[in-house]
Motif scaffolding. Structure first.
Motif, PDB file in Angstrom:
ATOM      1  N   LEU A 115      -5.989 -11.793   8.378  1.00  0.00           N
ATOM      2  CA  LEU A 115      -4.827 -10.910   8.280  1.00  0.00           C
ATOM      3  C   LEU A 115      -3.861 -11.510   9.149  1.00  0.00           C
ATOM      4  O   LEU A 115      -4.067 -11.911  10.158  1.00  0.00           O
ATOM      5  CB  LEU A 115      -5.154  -9.441   8.824  1.00  0.00           C
ATOM      6  N   VAL A 116      -2.598 -11.569   8.531  1.00  0.00           N
ATOM      7  CA  VAL A 116      -1.548 -12.165   9.458  1.00  0.00           C
ATOM      8  C   VAL A 116      -1.102 -11.330  10.527  1.00  0.00           C
ATOM      9  O   VAL A 116      -0.834 -11.685  11.495  1.00  0.00           O
ATOM     10  CB  VAL A 116      -0.234 -12.612   8.316  1.00  0.00           C
ATOM     11  N   GLU A 117      -0.861 -10.244  10.412  1.00  0.00           N
ATOM     12  CA  GLU A 117      -0.471  -9.274  11.477  1.00  0.00           C
ATOM     13  C   GLU A 117      -0.696  -7.677  10.822  1.00  0.00           C
ATOM     14  O   GLU A 117      -0.695  -7.297   9.744  1.00  0.00           O
ATOM     15  CB  GLU A 117       1.019  -9.316  11.822  1.00  0.00           C
ATOM     16  N   ARG A 118      -1.125  -7.051  12.021  1.00  0.00           N
ATOM     17  CA  ARG A 118      -1.549  -5.815  11.881  1.00  0.00           C
ATOM     18  C   ARG A 118      -0.016  -4.814  11.239  1.00  0.00           C
ATOM     19  O   ARG A 118       0.861  -5.063  11.858  1.00  0.00           O
ATOM     20  CB  ARG A 118      -1.909  -5.112  12.994  1.00  0.00           C
ATOM     21  N   PRO A 119      -0.489  -4.138  10.294  1.00  0.00           N
ATOM     22  CA  PRO A 119       0.862  -3.205   9.968  1.00  0.00           C
ATOM     23  C   PRO A 119       1.136  -2.154  10.971  1.00  0.00           C
ATOM     24  O   PRO A 119       0.308  -1.774  11.779  1.00  0.00           O
ATOM     25  CB  PRO A 119       0.187  -2.416   8.791  1.00  0.00           C
ATOM     26  N   HIS A 120       2.396  -1.590  11.288  1.00  0.00           N
ATOM     27  CA  HIS A 120       2.772  -0.809  11.990  1.00  0.00           C
ATOM     28  C   HIS A 120       2.436   0.546  11.690  1.00  0.00           C
ATOM     29  O   HIS A 120       2.310   1.048  10.617  1.00  0.00           O
ATOM     30  CB  HIS A 120       4.233  -1.082  12.223  1.00  0.00           C
ATOM     31  N   PRO A 121       1.887   1.399  12.724  1.00  0.00           N
ATOM     32  CA  PRO A 121       1.788   2.861  12.486  1.00  0.00           C
ATOM     33  C   PRO A 121       3.167   3.687  11.869  1.00  0.00           C
ATOM     34  O   PRO A 121       4.221   3.209  12.147  1.00  0.00           O
ATOM     35  CB  PRO A 121       1.432   3.455  13.829  1.00  0.00           C
ATOM     36  N   VAL A 122       2.861   4.455  11.119  1.00  0.00           N
ATOM     37  CA  VAL A 122       3.910   5.429  10.560  1.00  0.00           C
ATOM     38  C   VAL A 122       3.588   6.781  10.888  1.00  0.00           C
ATOM     39  O   VAL A 122       2.288   7.454  11.187  1.00  0.00           O
ATOM     40  CB  VAL A 122       4.081   5.238   9.181  1.00  0.00           C
ATOM     41  N   ILE A 144       3.505   0.745   2.948  1.00  0.00           N
ATOM     42  CA  ILE A 144       3.374  -0.334   3.887  1.00  0.00           C
ATOM     43  C   ILE A 144       2.844  -1.619   3.581  1.00  0.00           C
ATOM     44  O   ILE A 144       2.131  -1.695   2.488  1.00  0.00           O
ATOM     45  CB  ILE A 144       2.272   0.151   4.980  1.00  0.00           C
ATOM     46  N   LYS A 145       3.449  -2.623   4.030  1.00  0.00           N
ATOM     47  CA  LYS A 145       3.259  -4.067   3.439  1.00  0.00           C
ATOM     48  C   LYS A 145       2.236  -4.627   4.211  1.00  0.00           C
ATOM     49  O   LYS A 145       2.264  -4.546   5.564  1.00  0.00           O
ATOM     50  CB  LYS A 145       4.371  -4.803   3.178  1.00  0.00           C
ATOM     51  N   VAL A 165       0.807  -1.231  -0.008  1.00  0.00           N
ATOM     52  CA  VAL A 165      -0.059  -0.008  -0.087  1.00  0.00           C
ATOM     53  C   VAL A 165       0.775   1.244   0.035  1.00  0.00           C
ATOM     54  O   VAL A 165       1.752   1.380   0.899  1.00  0.00           O
ATOM     55  CB  VAL A 165      -0.798   0.144   1.333  1.00  0.00           C
ATOM     56  N   LEU A 166       0.614   2.084  -0.844  1.00  0.00           N
ATOM     57  CA  LEU A 166       1.429   3.444  -0.940  1.00  0.00           C
ATOM     58  C   LEU A 166       0.578   4.480  -0.412  1.00  0.00           C
ATOM     59  O   LEU A 166      -0.649   4.745  -0.718  1.00  0.00           O
ATOM     60  CB  LEU A 166       1.572   3.796  -2.351  1.00  0.00           C
ATOM     61  N   ILE A 167       1.143   5.105   0.593  1.00  0.00           N
ATOM     62  CA  ILE A 167       0.177   6.310   1.347  1.00  0.00           C
ATOM     63  C   ILE A 167       0.998   7.527   1.000  1.00  0.00           C
ATOM     64  O   ILE A 167       1.971   7.602   1.325  1.00  0.00           O
ATOM     65  CB  ILE A 167       0.057   5.721   2.879  1.00  0.00           C
TER      66      ILE A 167
END
Lengths: 532, 964
Positions: free
Chosen positions: B781-788, B798-799, B756-758
């Motif tokens: 969902l395998v794991e939650r993406p980390h906040p940036v 973000i992957k 995902v491009l943000i």
């Protein structure tokens, strides 16, 4: 063979437990596991499924499947062997084969799984071994704990005695009315302040530090420096120098245990040079010996203390014969020794060695002749000890004669002579202490010498002393010194000839009596040899 | 990326509520040993489930690490395995230094098992900073008294050397010297394993030093030695000669695993006939000796793979008889594979022997009744069939054996025998008389109508000369007395009278019974049949009445209402009569036969209408019998030629078509192997370093890579050009939203990676910008993406990993939450649809497999065709394209224009699910503008598959309708 993962899942394909043996991502392994129930078809008489990337091998167990994921090139025979082992392990750790029990015992199962496979390769283990490994019930740990406890107990004991003695001394002193306790106080001041002050020491840490204090008093002033090192784990080992631990360790060694010998912490002061020199020499001798699959090692050590005016204060020779067998074929052997050893030698065999056989034929063999000697370890089989007050027993006499030259200095004549002519001493080093900041002027000498400014010693080296070359002398003078300065002298040497004369004659097989090729090495070395 | 962290453990605990971190801390700190153990287990499970407890590390270090309990020690090793050891920026956590000291202590612990398991744990540690201080301790463990410690120490050094060779620069040297002094098998194996991967030179030296004793080593060590040899020879074919002797020794090892592996290596080492023979014999030996079916099947696969190689096939041909020994195994799959293999290998010199063995096997199956016997018999019949087609000489031998099967109660085997006989009789005219003779003998014993029907057809088609009369005789015998209706009536009457004698005075049951009663005990009387017609009963036949079961077989079929056999019989009789007419010049004889035949036919017709059989004759069968009668009575040349010539011609054509199809498949296979891409690199023999591809790739490594990374064609979305890669980009928010997002959906085998491009389009810094995703369908969902944190006009990637577990349509939706200096905002994202077409690949299967699956599968989805297509073929093409399925119905069967079309389609998902579809469509021929109508039936094992595929078809139809 590469085993990727071992898993336990229900008949519906729900994975309860999985352990991977190679690196892989979670998504991948979960995908592989999720694909399994879909691929499996019932009613087949074989229990494997292949996809284009992996192979699943499984075994139904009541309500569960034991599942292995392997590569496709993997050896199916090995995999099945492993699978069988896995499915034997599960009922061992889970009482009933259902999901709940498996989850409950998940960790034990994982521990057991780990023992079966290492990096994807099968280990050669059986169920009993796995159980032992998982239980982790270690004999050595118990021994270690026991040693530690004995040490602590001894330490407490000694501390108590010492405390009593000190109290007595103090009482006496107070009776006499004069504070003449200085010497003692100075020597063990540290101890008094913390050991005596709190007489009821019982916590383990307190005990161990007390332990250090006591041994330092007990052994000698020299080891005081070592004992004052910060208390680390090694401190306990240092304490291990006390006698009963020594014998305990020896005992263990005799039983075939290998006790890590923490290198003798080099004692501080002038003695270190000689000791380390001898250690080095010993190592040098030991290193270049060809070893057969049956190898004998005879270690003789000497502790000698001679008076400067002659007379033996202490002479002790002790030795150990160890056997190391590296080939299974030679596990069951008899070792014949030559009967003509030194008179008065006290011989002692290992408890497992047949004593009668040894007495009657000076032959060493196990009590149970059917059993082999342990492999690949040094097994002590025979110990001996020889104590004497006789001057003729001393292998090398040294006559050090300092004489006042009238200018505040001394002329020193030193002379050595080999008494035990059958020996060939190598790397003999005689270390003569010198007064501070005095440069000796050496006039005449045999061998070589060097002066160590830092340690204030004169080291005299004679590479070899034997029957053909049995005496030598040195002459030097020192300014600003008194005759007492040149004592105690330290001597060190090594020899390949054992002092006690315990020599192997022959090694034969128990059954066939055929001679076995063996190698042997013998070392005579000096633990302490000084003229005081 | 966090997703790259290797995963060693999965524990699926059903009821795991997330506990408060404080509570956990308290338990770890204050609890007694048991509480600590339980809490630690809990923490591990929570961590495995993806929770994060950064605060717990310190508590564990302070309060759990010093505990001497063994269970805690081991649990801690697992804990350290999974706990994140680095902070967010990739640096090692400070705390780990403390842990490192604990590791060191454990490495010097007096408990050898603790040392060992710590060493094993170190294999998984990937932080050189932590490993470095431990190196002396690890080295010291190499000299430990206990072999358990030593062997794990070797593994630790191995992995450390592999990952961070600077930590143990002298690793191989160390291990080599270690290897020399070791006696323990496991230690030796592990040490050798390390040398094998780290320093082949040393491994070879070691091997050379002990090559004479290899056969005395334990099996696990031998296996690694074989692996080494394989690897060395693979990298350096010139070395091969050195090892052949050694491998040959290992081929006779006491361990079967070693023998298997050695055989595999031996054929890569040498292609000499002796070597191949030795390897193949070894494999066969294994198959015969091992009782496990898995082994048998996999080893047979290896043999099949060997056979594919041309040079090897020659050698293996001599081993056919050995291969056949495998047939002693009871499993049908094993037998099937064995027979297929033997069939491929057999050649003219040993076909005789093979047929003998097969005949023996066939006779063995006669007296053993087992659930698989029937299938096995069928298998044997098919094999014999193929044998005799391949080697016509043996056909004469085979036929008598096979004909015995016709009387078998098992329809499968008998049907196959007839198929075989049909082909044989068509292809080998010389054998016709023999076959017919046997067939006539066996005819009365046949037990099933299907078999009779086919046998009748063969007899009618191929009988010649004097045998014609024999055939008619045997048919009459099996049909019983004609006319049949009368015979049946008599029988019925006989039954009745007999019964009456037994039970006088009982009230009669049916009309026939009462009629018989009314007419007294007279034998010749008129009877009324149920449909009201009168039937005459002959007074001449005084045959004793047989019970119903004793009817001749053909009659019994008719009485059971199976008049299809009657129609077939009529056709046969017609053919026979016509043939006889050609042969026999005397008109009387001709006519006698013809009338006889016509009597039988009319009698069948009569019986069909009489009401005696349980079901009346169908109109089709009636028509067909009438046609036969008419042909015989009128004898128009066209009709005659249909019966005498065209039937046989049609069979010939069918067999030819079958043969052609087989040939085509074979050719395709050959073509596929010989294909060279135009852009393949050209190999110059002079420039190659000797390791050309003759050995293929290293199977160990490639198979491992494949297993770990998924199959080669798993990257389905990447095969196409970059242009199509762009097609996979989904826009998630609007261009004028404060945050613009788009995702590239990358579909791997079992997971979907959303890249995902943000882009921050505002002038503010966005704090805590979090991508929140949720899924619908069989996605997780395998794991939650980390906040940036996003600076003004900054962007980031973000992957997110999504796990897929079955072929179903899935939807991913989500939003982006961010904080500015003032407030928290949410941007809702466009949904992402996961297309199941990414998971479906065309596949093919045989007709029988298709039918089997069609029967087995539980879920069916019927989709009605609603389309603007006017051409049947066009529609099929469109369907195949939109569903990724493969059409199994051959092109020939579909070609040509008629008003309807039926086709079978098949596809497989990458998860291994099967999807079947059957298309039945029609369209009036006379109206070119009318639309295609009909339906598609989809069957699958799981509901999801059937539904999603149906949805897919409907939506593709909708699109095409809209487009039109």
């Amino acid at each position: 063979m590469v085993l990727i993962a071992a898993a336990v899942c229900t008949k519906n394909g729900k994975v309860i437990l999985s352990r991977q043996f190679v690196e892989m991502t979670k998504a991948r392994i979960e995908g592989l596991l999720a694909a399994f129930p879909k691929l499996m078809t019932a009613g087949k008489q074989h229990t494997y499924v292949e996809t284009d990337s992996v192979r699943y091998v499984y075994q139904p167990m009541e309500k569960l499947y034991m599942l292995l994921i392997t590569t496709k090139a993997s050896n199916i025979l090995e995999d099945l062997e492993t699978l069988r082992l896995f499915s034997k392990v599960i009922p061992e750790y889970s009482h009933s084969l259902d999901e709940k029990e498996i989850v409950e015992n998940a960790f034990n199962l994982i521990f057991a799984f780990d023992e079966i496979v290492a990096l994807g390769y099968r280990e050669s283990v059986n169920l009993a071994q796995i159980k032992t490994f998982v239980e982790m019930d270690s004999h050595e740990e118990k021994v270690y704990q026991a040693v530690r406890q004995t040490q602590e107990r001894d330490a407490r004991q000694k501390m108590r005695e010492k405390a009593k003695e000190l109290q007595r001394q103090r009482m006496e002193a107070s009776k006499r009315g004069g504070p003449s306790l200085g010497g003692t106080g100075g020597r063990s001041g540290g101890f008094i302040s913390d050991g005596f002050g709190s007489s009821g020491v019982s916590s383990s840490s307190g005990a161990s530090s007390a332990n250090i204090g006591i041994t330092s008093i007990d052994v000698d002033t020299k080891s005081k420096a070592a004992a004052t090192k910060p208390a680390s784990r090694n401190a306990l080992k240092l304490g291990g120098k006390s006698k009963d631990v020594d014998s305990f360790v020896d005992q263990l060694k005799n039983e075939g245990e290998k006790i890590a010998n923490l290198a003798p912490a080099a004692p501080a002061g002038s003695s270190s040079a000689a000791a380390s020199a001898s250690a080095a020499a010993k190592a040098a001798i030991a290193s270049d010996i060809h070893k057969e699959s049956v190898h004998l090692k005879i270690e003789d050590k000497l502790v000698v203390r001679l008076g400067r005016d002659g007379g033996v204060q202490q002479f002790e020779n002790s030795g150990l014969l160890t056997l190391r067998i590296t080939d299974e074929a030679y596990g069951r052997i008899l070792l014949k020794l030559s009967p003509n050893h030194t008179q008065g030698l006290q011989l002692q065999t290992h408890p497992n060695v047949d004593k009668e056989l040894f007495k009657s034929r000076t032959t060493i063999g196990l009590k149970n002749l059917g059993k082999p000697f342990p492999l690949n370890t040094d097994v002590g089989v025979l110990k001996w000890r020889f104590v004497s007050q006789d001057e003729s027993a001393v292998p090398l006499t040294i006559n050090c004669w300092p004489s006042d030259n009238g200018e505040g200095g001394c002329d020193v004549n030193i002379e050595y002579e080999l008494e035990a002519q059958q020996l060939e001493l190598q790397d003999v080093a005689i270390v003569i202490p010198l007064p501070m900041n005095v440069q000796p002027s050496v006039a005449e000498y045999d061998g070589t010498y060097n002066y160590d400014l830092r340690k204030h010693v004169l080291q005299w080296h004679i590479p070899i002393i034997d029957a053909a070359n049995k005496s030598g002398s040195m002459e030097f003078s020192c300014s600003a010194s008194i005759p007492g300065d040149f004592f105690p002298l330290q001597v060190s040497f090594v020899s390949k000839t054992p002092y006690a004369g315990v020599v192997a004659q022959d090694v034969v097989q128990v059954d066939s009596e055929a001679a076995v090729k063996y190698s042997s090495e013998s070392i005579l070395f000096v633990e302490k040899y000084e003229i005081v | 990326m966090t997703s790259q962290v290797p995963c060693y453990t999965i524990i699926n605990s059903p009821d795991l509520e997330v506990t408060n971190e404080m509570q956990l801390k308290r338990d770890l700190e204050k609890g007694d040993t048991n509480v600590k153990i339980e809490t630690l287990k809990r923490v591990i499970k929570l961590l495995l489930n993806g929770e994060r407890y950064p605060g717990l590390i310190m508590t564990i270090i302070r309060f759990v690490l010093p505990v001497q309990n063994h269970t805690i020690k081991k649990l801690l090793l697992i804990f350290w395995e999974i706990v994140p050891k680095t902070s967010a920026d990739g640096k090692l956590l400070q705390e780990m230094i403390l842990v490192c000291d604990a590791y060191r202590k454990d490495l010097q612990h007096p408990n050898e098992f603790l040392r060992g398991s710590t060493l094993r744990f170190l294999c998984k540690l990937k932080e050189p900073e932590l490993l470095e201080p431990l190196m002396p301790a690890i080295r010291a463990c190499l000299d430990h008294r206990h072999s358990y410690v030593r062997r794990n120490a070797v593994l630790a050094i191995f992995t450390i050397y592999k990952n961070f060779d600077w930590l143990v620069p002298d690793g191989p040297e160390l291990i080599a010297s270690f290897l020399d002094t070791q006696q323990d098998m496991s230690c030796k194996r592990n040490a050798f394993l390390m040398l094998l991967h780290a320093d082949q030179e040393r491994a070879l030296n070691y091997l050379a030093s002990c090559i004479d004793q290899v056969h005395t080593f334990g099996d696990i060590l031998q296996l690694v030695i074989v692996e080494l040899i394989y690897k060395v020879c693979h990298a350096n074919p010139a070395e091969r000669s050195r090892f052949i002797r050694c491998i040959y020794n290992l081929l006779n090892s006491s361990s079967n695993a070693v023998r298997y592996e050695s055989a595999g290596t031996l054929i890569t080492l040498s292609l000499a006939p002796t070597a191949i023979k030795a390897a193949a014999s070894c494999y066969i030996e294994l198959v015969v000796k091992e009782s496990d079916n898995n082994v048998k099947l996999i080893v047979l696969d290896r043999l099949v793979a060997m056979k594919e190689h041309e040079g090897m096939e020659k050698v293996m041909q001599d081993l056919v008889m050995d291969v056949l020994r495998v047939l002693a195994a009871p499993d049908i799959e094993v037998r099937r594979k064995t027979l297929a293999l033997a069939l491929d290998l057999v050649y003219s010199r040993n076909i005789g022997e093979m047929v003998l063995v097969l005949k023996k096997e066939v006779s063995k199956t006669h007296n053993v009744e087992h659930e698989d016997t029937g299938k096995y018999r069928q298998l044997l019949v098919r094999t014999l069939h193929t044998c005799s087609i391949k080697f016509p000489d043996v056909a004469a031998n085979v036929i008598p054996v096979l004909v015995e099967f016709l009387s078998d109660t098992n329809e499968l085997a008998a049907a196959d025998v007839l198929i075989f006989i049909r082909e044989a009789i068509q292809k080998f005219p010389a054998l016709r008389a023999l076959i017919i003779e046997h067939l006539i003998e066996a005819f009365p014993q046949i037990k099933s109508s299907k078999i009779h029907r086919a046998a009748v057809w063969i007899l009618g088609e191929y009988v010649e000369g004097s045998q014609i009369l024999e055939v008619i005789a045997v048919i009459q015998q099996t049909l019983g007395e004609v006319p049949m209706v009368e015979a049946e009536q008599r029988r019925l009457a006989g039954d009745q009278t007999e019964e009456q004698k037994q039970q006088q005075g009982s009230a009669g049951g049916n009309a026939a019974g009462s009629a018989a009663e009314g007419s007294g005990s007279g034998n010749a009387s008129n009877k009324v049949t149920s449909d009201g017609t009168y039937a005459t009963q002959s007074a001449y036949s005084l045959a004793p009445v047989a019970k119903a079961e004793k009817r001749p077989p053909l009659r019994q079929y008719l009485m059971d209402g199976d008049f299809f056999i009657g129609a077939a019989l009529s056709a046969t009789l017609t053919k026979l009569a016509l043939r006889y007419a050609e042969l026999e010049t005397e008109a009387r004889a001709q006519n006698r036969l013809t009338t006889q035949v016509m009597l039988i036919m009319s009698s069948i017709l009569h019986l069909g209408k009489s009401g005696f059989p349980s079901k009346p004759i169908t109109n089709d069968d009636t028509d067909r019998i009438f046609v036969c009668l008419r042909t015989l009575s009128e004898r128009t040349p066209e009709a005659i030629s249909v019966f005498t010539l065209y039937c046989r011609e049609a069979l010939g054509k069918m067999l030819d078509a079958q043969h052609d199809e087989d040939q085509r498949m074979l050719k395709e296979k050959q073509k596929a192997t010989a294909k060279v891409q135009p852009d393949d690199p050209v190999l110059f023999a002079q420039l190659s370093n000797g390791r050309d591809n003759q050995l293929g790739e290293n199977v160990f490594e490639s198979s491992l890579n494949q297993a770990l990374a998924g199959s080669k064609n798993a990257q389905l979305s990447d095969v196409a050009s970059p242009n199509s890669k762009l097609n996979k980009v989904t826009q998630l928010t609007g261009f004028s939203d404060p945050v613009y997002a788009e995702a590239y959906v990358n579909v791997n085998q079992y997971d979907i990676v959303l890249d995902v491009l943000i882009v921050n389009q505002t002038n503010d810094t966005l704090q805590n910008c979090t991508l929140e995703l949720a899924t619908l369908g069989d996605l997780k969902l395998v794991e939650r993406p980390h906040p940036v944190v996003l600076a003004p006009h900054d962007f980031c990637n973000i992957k997110a990993n999504v796990k897929v577990s079955s072929t179903e349509n899935g939807i991913i939706f989500g939003n982006i939450v961010y904080e500015t200096a003032l407030n928290t905002n949410v941007v809702v994202l466009n949904t992402i649809h996961i297309d199941i077409m990414d998971y479906i690949i065309p596949a093919s299967c045989t007709d029988t497999e298709f039918r089997q699956m069609w029967q087995d599968f539980e879920w069916e989805n019927k989709v009605t065709v609603n389309t603007s297509f006017t051409d049947l073929h066009e529609y099929l093409k469109h369907l195949l394209k939109s569903t990724n399925m493969k059409c199994l119905t051959p092109e020939k069967a579909l070609s040509g224009q008629c008003g309807f079309m039926a086709a079978n389609m098949y596809a497989k998902s990458i998860f291994g699910e099967n999807a079947l579809a059957n298309l039945s469509i029609e369209k009036p021929v006379d109206d070119p503008d009318s639309k295609v109508t009909g339906h598609i039936r989809i069957r699958a094992k799981s509901q999801g598959m059937a539904l999603s595929l149906g949805d897919k078809i409907s939506s593709s139809q909708k699109q095409s309708v809209q487009a039109a």
